[in-house]
Every structure is written in structure tokens, then in C-alpha cells.
Design an enzyme around this catalytic site. Sequence first.
Site, PDB file in Angstrom:
ATOM      1  N   HIS A  12       6.869 -28.557 -60.667  1.00 34.26           N
ATOM      2  CA  HIS A  12       6.382 -28.745 -62.135  1.00 34.26           C
ATOM      3  C   HIS A  12       4.944 -29.163 -62.405  1.00 34.26           C
ATOM      4  O   HIS A  12       4.619 -29.660 -63.317  1.00 34.26           O
ATOM      5  CB  HIS A  12       7.408 -29.650 -63.068  1.00 34.26           C
ATOM      6  CG  HIS A  12       7.247 -31.042 -62.394  1.00 34.26           C
ATOM      7  ND1 HIS A  12       8.353 -31.983 -62.518  1.00 34.26           N
ATOM      8  CD2 HIS A  12       6.333 -31.838 -62.131  1.00 34.26           C
ATOM      9  CE1 HIS A  12       7.833 -32.991 -62.145  1.00 34.26           C
ATOM     10  NE2 HIS A  12       6.628 -33.052 -62.012  1.00 34.26           N
ATOM     11  N   HIS A  59       6.329 -38.440 -67.289  1.00 28.33           N
ATOM     12  CA  HIS A  59       5.033 -39.028 -66.840  1.00 28.33           C
ATOM     13  C   HIS A  59       4.303 -39.592 -67.963  1.00 28.33           C
ATOM     14  O   HIS A  59       3.299 -39.381 -67.858  1.00 28.33           O
ATOM     15  CB  HIS A  59       4.256 -37.895 -66.406  1.00 28.33           C
ATOM     16  CG  HIS A  59       5.054 -36.925 -65.287  1.00 28.33           C
ATOM     17  ND1 HIS A  59       6.068 -35.995 -65.571  1.00 28.33           N
ATOM     18  CD2 HIS A  59       4.593 -36.600 -64.005  1.00 28.33           C
ATOM     19  CE1 HIS A  59       6.365 -35.226 -64.352  1.00 28.33           C
ATOM     20  NE2 HIS A  59       5.670 -35.643 -63.369  1.00 28.33           N
ATOM     21  N   HIS A 191       4.097 -34.600 -52.303  1.00 27.53           N
ATOM     22  CA  HIS A 191       2.887 -34.630 -52.682  1.00 27.53           C
ATOM     23  C   HIS A 191       2.494 -36.141 -53.129  1.00 27.53           C
ATOM     24  O   HIS A 191       3.362 -36.860 -53.504  1.00 27.53           O
ATOM     25  CB  HIS A 191       2.672 -33.725 -53.976  1.00 27.53           C
ATOM     26  CG  HIS A 191       3.488 -34.174 -55.041  1.00 27.53           C
ATOM     27  ND1 HIS A 191       4.841 -34.002 -55.406  1.00 27.53           N
ATOM     28  CD2 HIS A 191       3.111 -34.094 -56.624  1.00 27.53           C
ATOM     29  CE1 HIS A 191       5.382 -34.281 -56.361  1.00 27.53           C
ATOM     30  NE2 HIS A 191       4.210 -34.488 -57.294  1.00 27.53           N
ATOM     31  N   GLU A 238       9.811 -37.361 -56.387  1.00 26.40           N
ATOM     32  CA  GLU A 238      10.342 -36.481 -57.542  1.00 26.40           C
ATOM     33  C   GLU A 238      11.669 -35.813 -56.961  1.00 26.40           C
ATOM     34  O   GLU A 238      12.600 -34.970 -57.786  1.00 26.40           O
ATOM     35  CB  GLU A 238       9.437 -35.686 -58.081  1.00 26.40           C
ATOM     36  CG  GLU A 238       8.221 -36.267 -58.766  1.00 26.40           C
ATOM     37  CD  GLU A 238       7.358 -35.602 -59.675  1.00 26.40           C
ATOM     38  OE1 GLU A 238       6.505 -36.013 -60.560  1.00 26.40           O
ATOM     39  OE2 GLU A 238       7.077 -34.216 -58.989  1.00 26.40           O
TER      40      GLU A 238
HETATM   41  C1  DHB Z   1       0.576 -32.605 -59.977  1.00 25.01           C
HETATM   42  C2  DHB Z   1       2.132 -32.716 -59.475  1.00 25.01           C
HETATM   43  C3  DHB Z   1       2.942 -33.179 -60.295  1.00 25.01           C
HETATM   44  O1  DHB Z   1       4.175 -33.479 -59.975  1.00 25.01           O
HETATM   45  C4  DHB Z   1       2.583 -33.860 -61.636  1.00 25.01           C
HETATM   46  O2  DHB Z   1       3.609 -34.482 -62.542  1.00 25.01           O
HETATM   47  C5  DHB Z   1       1.216 -33.655 -61.796  1.00 25.01           C
HETATM   48  C6  DHB Z   1       0.177 -32.894 -61.096  1.00 25.01           C
HETATM   49  C7  DHB Z   1      -0.282 -31.810 -59.216  1.00 25.01           C
HETATM   50  O3  DHB Z   1      -0.060 -31.596 -57.987  1.00 25.01           O
HETATM   51  O4  DHB Z   1      -1.455 -31.734 -59.565  1.00 25.01           O
HETATM   52 FE    FE Z   2       5.304 -34.547 -61.231  1.00 28.83          FE
END
Ligand code: DHB
Ligand code: FE
Length: 285
Positions: A12, A59, A191, A238
Site C-alpha cells: 500500500h 498510519h 520494509h 504489516e
Molecule cells: C512506504 C511504505 C508503507 O507501508 C507506508 O505505509 C508508507 C510508505 C514506502 O515505502 O514509502
Molecule cells: Fe504502511
Amino acid sequence: MARIIGGIGTTHVPAIGKAIAEGLQNDHYWKPFFSGFDYVHKWLAREKPDVAVVFSNDHGLNFFLDKLPTFAVGAANEYRNEDEGWGIPVVQAAKGDAPLSWHLIEGLVNDGFDITMCQEMLVDHAVTIPLNLMWPSGDWPPIIPVSINTVQHPLPSMARCLELGRSVGRALATYPQDIKVLVIGTGGLSHQLDGERAGFINKEFDELCLDKIVNDPEALTRYSIHNWVELAGAQGVEFLNWMAMRGALTGQVTQVHRNYHIPISNTAAATIVLENAGTAARHAA
Ligand code: DHB
Ligand code: FE
């Protein structure tokens, strides 16, 4: 009887919203990611879900660190989007289905999930980006948003989120209306957005997760949240949303599509489509 037709897991990342707004789907950077949705569009056009249960994490648009429910379920007939500060357009409100929400809430509470019920709820990029990816025309089905805390520790475990999904699956099986339900899990895969390991991605672990989520999600419950942060990055947790999505698929599950692409922004981007053959169909086969 409501029938769960399948589940979709997808990233997302907010930058996707900017790419959509600017029509960059065929650009060199974006094409390998967006083309992973060609199959999804065909599958959705064929399966035509009436409603989607969306497991995602907020978020900071609804809940912040001061008050953060572990599990929150929307019970409204509309969920608005607002500016989160990412520089992406605010999009249309998603329709809801309050009677189905209340049915799921009853089922969850009866199963011992002391969830927060939200008769007002905003939806952030973790809901709107996946909806725009799946239905680019904007013709989104009504949704039931289920928000899982992936932000403020202590987080729920992988096992607990799998059980949450199973409880939703059982509740759907007793919903008297003859509707087709899609379940969606958003976010991930590996991530990390901040700190010394910002930009961290773990392809090997992501591939293990994508393999196991299909037929052996239990195998993923042996990882603690601490392990998960080490292996998938601070925001890789997540994947809890994906575990809940998988838990709701109570029939015979088959992977019909998968796309994995590194990176989209700071994230290993993944899309998966899982078909769920219902119990009745399996008995007839
Ligand atoms: C990014 C990834 C995320 O899950 C999010 O909520 C906000 C930013 C990213 O990789 O930029
Ligand atoms: Fe996210």
C-alpha cells in the site's frame, strides 16, 4: 449465505497514489509493479465480489500513538479519506455495509476478540491505494475496514491475526445474505522506513512468506514480532494484515497469481491472489 471467493494481498505504498494521479503506470520504474495487476483486473471482472473485507493498518489518520486499538472494525455506511501529508490526492469515500459490519462484530466478540467498534472511521492510503489498484475505474465495492495495530508495540502476534481472520471467516459463513465476499490484506512485504536500517529489504524471507501464506500459514506463526522486525524490517510487520486475510479463507485455498517486485519506494512490493473454494463446492467435487 455469504461466500468467500478469495483473498488478495497487496502493498500500500503512498507513492503508488502519486503514480496513479500522474498516469505513470507504463513508465520504466512503475510498469513491473502495475502490470502485476492485469491479472487481478481480469479475475475481479470474472468473480465480481459484492463486498470486500479490508484488513489494514492505520498510519495516524484515525488513531495515533495516544489511543491505538489493537483491532478496530468499521461499522459505517461510508468511510472518507483525508490528506495524510504524503502529497497524494484525497480520493473518493469508500462505501460501507453497516449490517454486515455488525454481523462480523458480533462474531468476533463471541469468539473473544474485544475489538473497538467504529461507527465513524477514516480510511488512509492503506485502504485507498489497494482499492484504486484493484478497481482503477473507481467502481469500488462496499468495504468493511478492519484495522490492525502494526505501529505501537506491543503488537498482536501473527497467530492472533490468523485467528482474527478465521473468526471473520466463520462469521461470514453464517451471514444469511447471498453475497460474494473478497478479503484483502494490505501492506508489506519487507520494509523499514526509519532508523539505521531504513531501506532494509529481505527477498529471501519475503519469498518464504509468499510460499507459506498459501498452504501453511501456521508455519509463519512461529516467528515472534521481534523476529519479524529483524527479518522483514520495522514496517514489515504489516504482514499481520496478510495473515488475517489468509485466516478468513476457510475453504480450499489455491494461489492463482503472484507478483513480487523490488523496490517500490522503500518497500518490497508484492501482490497475490488466492482463490477459496467453499466447503459445499469441495463436497460436490
Ligand atoms: C512506504 C511504505 C508503507 O507501508 C507506508 O505505509 C508508507 C510508505 C514506502 O515505502 O514509502
Ligand atoms: Fe504502511
